[in-house]
Design a protein around this motif. Sequence first.
Motif, mmCIF file in Angstrom:
data_model
loop_
_atom_site.group_PDB
_atom_site.id
_atom_site.type_symbol
_atom_site.label_atom_id
_atom_site.label_comp_id
_atom_site.label_asym_id
_atom_site.label_seq_id
_atom_site.Cartn_x
_atom_site.Cartn_y
_atom_site.Cartn_z
ATOM 1 N N ASP A 87 0.952 -1.282 0.256
ATOM 2 C CA ASP A 87 0.009 -0.146 0.114
ATOM 3 C C ASP A 87 0.846 1.032 0.026
ATOM 4 N N ALA A 88 2.398 0.896 0.313
ATOM 5 C CA ALA A 88 3.354 2.422 0.382
ATOM 6 C C ALA A 88 3.336 2.975 -0.520
ATOM 7 N N LEU A 89 3.412 1.908 -1.663
ATOM 8 C CA LEU A 89 3.796 2.133 -2.906
ATOM 9 C C LEU A 89 2.566 3.070 -3.637
ATOM 10 N N THR B 283 8.379 6.024 0.289
ATOM 11 C CA THR B 283 9.452 5.617 -0.950
ATOM 12 C C THR B 283 11.068 5.333 0.937
ATOM 13 N N THR B 284 10.723 6.152 1.084
ATOM 14 C CA THR B 284 10.995 5.799 2.577
ATOM 15 C C THR B 284 10.692 5.515 3.934
ATOM 16 N N ILE B 285 10.543 4.754 4.672
ATOM 17 C CA ILE B 285 9.976 4.671 6.120
ATOM 18 C C ILE B 285 10.583 3.836 6.863
ATOM 19 N N ASN B 286 10.800 4.650 8.445
ATOM 20 C CA ASN B 286 11.299 4.485 9.268
ATOM 21 C C ASN B 286 10.133 3.597 10.142
ATOM 22 N N VAL B 287 10.738 2.565 10.383
ATOM 23 C CA VAL B 287 9.170 1.259 11.416
ATOM 24 C C VAL B 287 9.661 1.205 12.803
ATOM 25 N N GLN C 67 15.055 -0.857 18.732
ATOM 26 C CA GLN C 67 15.587 0.022 17.838
ATOM 27 C C GLN C 67 14.748 0.309 16.292
ATOM 28 N N GLY C 68 14.413 0.840 15.830
ATOM 29 C CA GLY C 68 13.893 0.722 14.726
ATOM 30 C C GLY C 68 14.763 0.651 13.355
ATOM 31 N N ILE C 69 14.147 0.704 12.213
ATOM 32 C CA ILE C 69 14.445 0.438 10.717
ATOM 33 C C ILE C 69 14.081 1.146 9.919
ATOM 34 N N VAL C 70 15.509 1.427 8.949
ATOM 35 C CA VAL C 70 14.452 2.274 7.972
ATOM 36 C C VAL C 70 14.409 2.287 6.365
ATOM 37 N N VAL C 71 13.653 1.511 5.796
ATOM 38 C CA VAL C 71 13.387 0.663 5.034
ATOM 39 C C VAL C 71 13.246 1.692 3.763
ATOM 40 N N LYS C 72 12.725 1.131 2.593
ATOM 41 C CA LYS C 72 12.103 0.575 1.389
ATOM 42 C C LYS C 72 11.168 -0.385 1.305
ATOM 43 N N PRO C 73 9.739 0.013 0.468
ATOM 44 C CA PRO C 73 8.475 -0.805 0.476
ATOM 45 C C PRO C 73 8.986 -1.633 -0.319
ATOM 46 N N THR D 230 15.971 -2.353 3.254
ATOM 47 C CA THR D 230 17.087 -1.607 4.471
ATOM 48 C C THR D 230 17.414 -0.786 3.754
ATOM 49 N N VAL D 231 16.916 1.171 4.016
ATOM 50 C CA VAL D 231 18.016 1.736 4.148
ATOM 51 C C VAL D 231 18.966 2.029 4.584
ATOM 52 N N LYS D 232 18.341 2.192 5.943
ATOM 53 C CA LYS D 232 19.702 2.229 7.007
ATOM 54 C C LYS D 232 19.037 1.503 8.304
ATOM 55 N N PRO D 233 20.033 0.697 8.826
ATOM 56 C CA PRO D 233 19.831 -0.494 9.769
ATOM 57 C C PRO D 233 19.510 0.035 11.221
ATOM 58 N N VAL D 234 19.881 1.081 11.141
ATOM 59 C CA VAL D 234 19.589 1.565 12.592
ATOM 60 C C VAL D 234 19.306 3.166 13.075
ATOM 61 N N ALA D 235 17.950 2.526 13.209
ATOM 62 C CA ALA D 235 17.087 4.913 12.871
ATOM 63 C C ALA D 235 17.037 4.836 14.335
#
Lengths: 969, 524
Positions: free
Chosen positions: B144-146, B151-155, B166-172, B181-186
Amino acid sequence: VKRGVSALLALAALAWALPAWTLARSEAAARAEVVALQAGTVHLVEGGKVLEGGVTIVLRDGKILAVGKDVAVPPGARVVDYGADAVIVPGLVAANSPYGVGPPSRRTADPGVLAVDNFDPFSSAYLADVAGGVTSAYLAPARGRLIAGQGAVVKLAGDDLRRRVVSRSAALQGSVGAEARDVPGYWDPPVPATVEVGLGVAEPQLPRTTMGAIVALTELLEAARSGKEADAYGPGAARELARVLGTGLPWRIDAGTETEIRAILRLAQSERLPLVIDGAERAGELADEIRRAGASAIVEVDVAPNSAGRDFGKGRDDRWPVFDTAARLVRAGVPIAIATEDSVRPRDLRFAAAVASRGGLAADAALRAITLGPAEILGVADRVGSIAPGKDADFAVLNGPPLSAASSVIATWIDGEPVWEAPGSEAAGSKAPGSKPVVIEVAELYVGDGEVLRPGQVLMQGGRIAEVGRRVAHPLGVVVVRGHAAMPGMIDAFGHLGLDGSSKAPPTDYKLARVVEPGDRVDRRVARAGVTTVVLTPRGQSSSGTPMMAYKPAGHDLELMVLSDPTALHFAWTNTRNRVESGKDVREVLAKAIEYEKKWKEYEAAIAKWTPPEPTPEPETKKEAGKEEKKPEGASAPERKDDEKKDEKAKGKEKPEPEADPVTGIWEGKLALPPNESEASLRLRLRLEGKVVTGALRCAQVSEGLVALGGTFEEGKLALAGLGSRGFVTLGGEPEEGKLEGKLAVGGTEIELKLERTTKDLDEARRPELRREKKPEEKEPKGKPRAPGTDAKLEPLRNAMHGEGAVVVDVDRAVEILDCVKAFEEAGIKPVLYGADEAWKVADALKGRVAGVILTHQVLEVDPRKGLSEQRNRFAELALAGVPVAFHSAAEEGASDLPLIAAYAVAQGMSPEGALRALTHDAAAMLAIASRVGRLAQGMDGDVLLLDGPPLEPSTSVLRTWVNGEEVR
Amino acid sequence: MPTMPTTTPTPRLALAALAVAALAVSSAATGAASSVGGSGEPARPAAAEGKLAIKAGKVIPGPGRPAIDGGVILIESGRITAVGRDVEIPWDATVIDAPEWTAFPGFVEAHTSRGMDRPNENLEVAPFLSVRDSIDPINFYFEDALRWGLTTINVEQGHDTVIAGQGIVVKPWGLTVEEMTVKPVAGIKISATPKRTLSGATQAQVLRRAFGDLRRYLEDLVQQKREGSDRSRREALFQGRELEGEKAKGRAMEGSAWKVEGLERVPRGEIDEKQEPLLALVEGRMPAFVYCGRPSDVRLALEVARENGFLARTTLVVSPECWKAAGEIAEAGVPIVIEGGLVHTERDPFTGKEIETFVPKVFQERGVRFALSASNSTSESLWYQAALATGLGLTREQALSAVTTVPAEILGLGKRVGSLEPGKDGNVLLFSGDPLSVSSWVERVILEGVEVYDRSKDVRMKHLLEGVTPPGTAAMGEEEEVTHEDEGPPPEAGDEKKDGKKDEEKPPPKDGGNGGNGGKGGGR
């Protein structure tokens, strides 16, 4: 829609967000301001001191600088005067509140829990308490645990969030009572297991009994004092308790029964704990033991018994209320605080103290128990609890003695800022802006119809009298005024006030409302002298009758100013040039009136018989039911319309082009008042004549009363000035196409102004009763009897025939008086005789045939042939014969002499009671305005005088005057 | 493909059908780019390794930058290399020619608790957990995000916690978490607001105690080392922790708030993994996302961050009511993520009048940097938040930066995402019109140079709006009967709203569709 919403939101953002942050910025400036609070009585509480007779409290930066009777107001200080009847006490300190209480911990002892962490400074829940005068409150961390945590003391209002917390840690809250024994039977081991503490098992947890509670406390204290962990009470419990012990925090322990109290007292003594016994409702028996242990007590009072609606009955002793606990504790020397129950809001704290004094607690001790008492127990007495220099400027301003049930809070101050004020009553029907309810409490209340209440009280609300009695209701925040005597406003039955020297007689159908203007300074002075109603009578006569109008000189709006127009018609019977002609004109008019009335009677009879065809547009029973509806709408409406048209034509002639006059009319608008941009509405009534502009301004925030304005309009520029109750008022601007943007200056402050002209027609605006609801014109069904036309000149006479209007006739000699009365009798009218020098001679013949007599000023009648020995008091003679009399001034500003005229009549032998009636109810009754003025009774206009002595004593003066419930200043 | 029987499918059947569809999507996407639902299509060559040129009728490079009419965006190896009107398109580049469409940078969601199996954990203090282990790549949320152009989501973990993982930044997009993964530890999630039925005082106590415990733990470690005990080393070896290289060295404690002297004696690898993330927080090596559900929680959040030295790396996730604490937030200088709506409504206790406050404006006026959030709800996605904010009083620039550049900076990705500039990730949305217009659709989504979404091939959308089952997908029986079924992953836990229902999808701009009800704002 979107734009609308966004505008709305923008407004909301302005209204809320802006004040919040502008306050933050201007806080420093506002706090540096010196404020002088004044009131009649101030309870300092410290040392039980009460200052009476005009006390000043000087504050700055949220702190009290000085307090005393002879404290000078520093130059430049803002003075807030609550009046001689106001009482100031320190802001109340609630030792109990339901705020901040969280669900209790799973552990039996959790001393590290801070109640302040649960404090929500943004909540609006405290407003009700602040309205009850409570300024500080204790927050409990939780309840129902052996050690629940640390309680805090906070202020219940204020913008500075840092000042709001008085004490982060005020007491260690705990309990050895039944509630503490409801703790879960085990404590949870930490999850996940760590190296230090392995996977734990649930362990049993104390207490289940009072002895268990004492054992647990002893163990915890031992561990804390020896620096060990008391593992059975969870990690950290002993460590945090040790920290608490180091600070010497009081132990506030709930102990309900005598056993529990004794147990905790013993522990406190052996462990040397600073103990506060919480919930000590039944500790009276143990007062001495408590004192010996050096403990204090908090006594809860249930102010709303059985508010839950469950009747437990009182089968058990501990259900019977005990009222003397507080008194016994105080007698024994135990420091106490009185509190409301911990589950209810502390808004009724004052009431709780009053209830607690039922058991013999002195009033000053009771007040102390809700102010300084709790402040000392909670360790915050250096900031709150009493009124002394250096302490926080927290006050409750009351309208009576602090513990009286009839007193209420009219304002609350916290940290030098007014955080709550009793709202003005916006009762329906009241057009007076910001008029607050007022109670006048006097030793003698003269009702006006002869009755006197000793003592008596009047409640005025929404401009009207709401209640009269020996003790009346005191709505919350009511302004209370006390004095010796009060009476209804006096009535000048025949005066010229408002005519400005004019001696022309206007036509019979002239509306006198056009000549009066609200806000006249002279008018207000007359009202202050006690004459609140004047029956305005033009000088000069016209044969078909001259209109008279009852109006209130101090009415703040035309709508409230005019009682009825016309009130009466004034005729001259006596023709002094040719006495043969006496009564000729009047008889002619009366004959016309009789004819006129006959036509109407016939019409009414016809319409009563007539059955309208289906469908019935109007139920005919209404017609038969009474004579309230004199004129069937269908017929009179077009007639009235014509009148209005004529009226408008006449106006058109008087006035030049309406477009050429950009000033005349009613202007209305809102303005933002500094310092905090509070909104106020402003109404301006202007009339342009040549270049001269006259008018009046009304804005409660600018001046308490109306401001009469005068000035010029030149080259498109408007410049006006006047004097209001808060100083000189100037107004300047350039009116353009019905809009006025300019500046208003009051006492040195300039305010931007935007007004809009709501109407150009002053006359229309001032006569709202003419603008009746126009019913849609219905087609007259066939066969419906046609109504005779309405004759504005005869209509007042017809009203008089129905007892709804009055006719005043100038007549002097006895024979003429009898003739005149007979002529009016034929027309079915009871006239009011004016002048009537010889009326006393035929007093018996007049009884019941005239509405009353307005005598000339010459009270005594001296027969030159018989000398002084036979002199007669004409007022007294008539009054004794049962003919109502009234006083009058026949003057303009001279109306203010009316009380003296009446006092003189009393000095000459008239009964004071009769004179008082003649000044009030009798005058109102004979002029058919008794439904609104003349008596102090429910529903009547709020026209009341406060006197310093019995009315009609020459030495008595009128201290204060209220007209339509608002004080005339 | 064979069609399903035309009997009324039970929800279970529908679920099964969807699972099949999802599998089909996955298999088609393996190792190559494809479009959602376009499982019947042959896989495209992997553009991530190649070059992609997007010719759009209009390019909006980002807030504060002028729009370019007829611009070209060139993406090479997943990164943007050129944006402009006169960009030379290499011969070997794949070209997307879209003269009708508007190119816009992908939206950045600064904080959400979706895309996991469950948002909350039972432990109160669990900074050692990682959302990474909970991400579900085939969660319907990411699909749905798409559609909505995120395009960049901090979960991050949910709010019902004290110190969460610890959260993670992903692309959907991607089959595995590594791929996404965009950034392993947000950053670590902290909540200053207690779970329902819990006390704020207890919450504060647990929060403070966690840092107190950390301090005592470190002091204890140092003391052990001084005494020559090797207990921590044995413990580390027992737990199978790495004790070589950097991990074998000790380092003096960093950070601005408080320090434990002598920590350099303790090899870093010997510090318990359960405590290490908190130490990183105190040393300023870890960002924090602190949730404040009530304005009174702001004080606690800021106090704890200040006392433990991570205020500079703190972002507050605030409810609308927190506008009342705007002064404190502005004073602290921390950025915020506004969650749960843009307008706060309450009643005046005395007059009973309803008072509405437009929250972003208050913060804007106070100079607080804020990002808008979709508040865990799909229908109130970022474009909607931004559009609504412009309607309520923010400028277009302010609203757009609150959903692109500001959240990118909050996530520490200011140089990678948030706008269309050379050097940034090739995340491009192609809108059928203006990105803030109600009648615009996200037509294509390009993620790091890979076209991952094409509306014309969006099976669910087609099914919903046109009632057709495109060839190559599992048929789902009569369209009316299936359109409103819940689909995809197992039902999500607890407090997470199920907003993924189809009836809140966008209707087509013109004909109104036959399945949708209401417009984009229908969810409100």
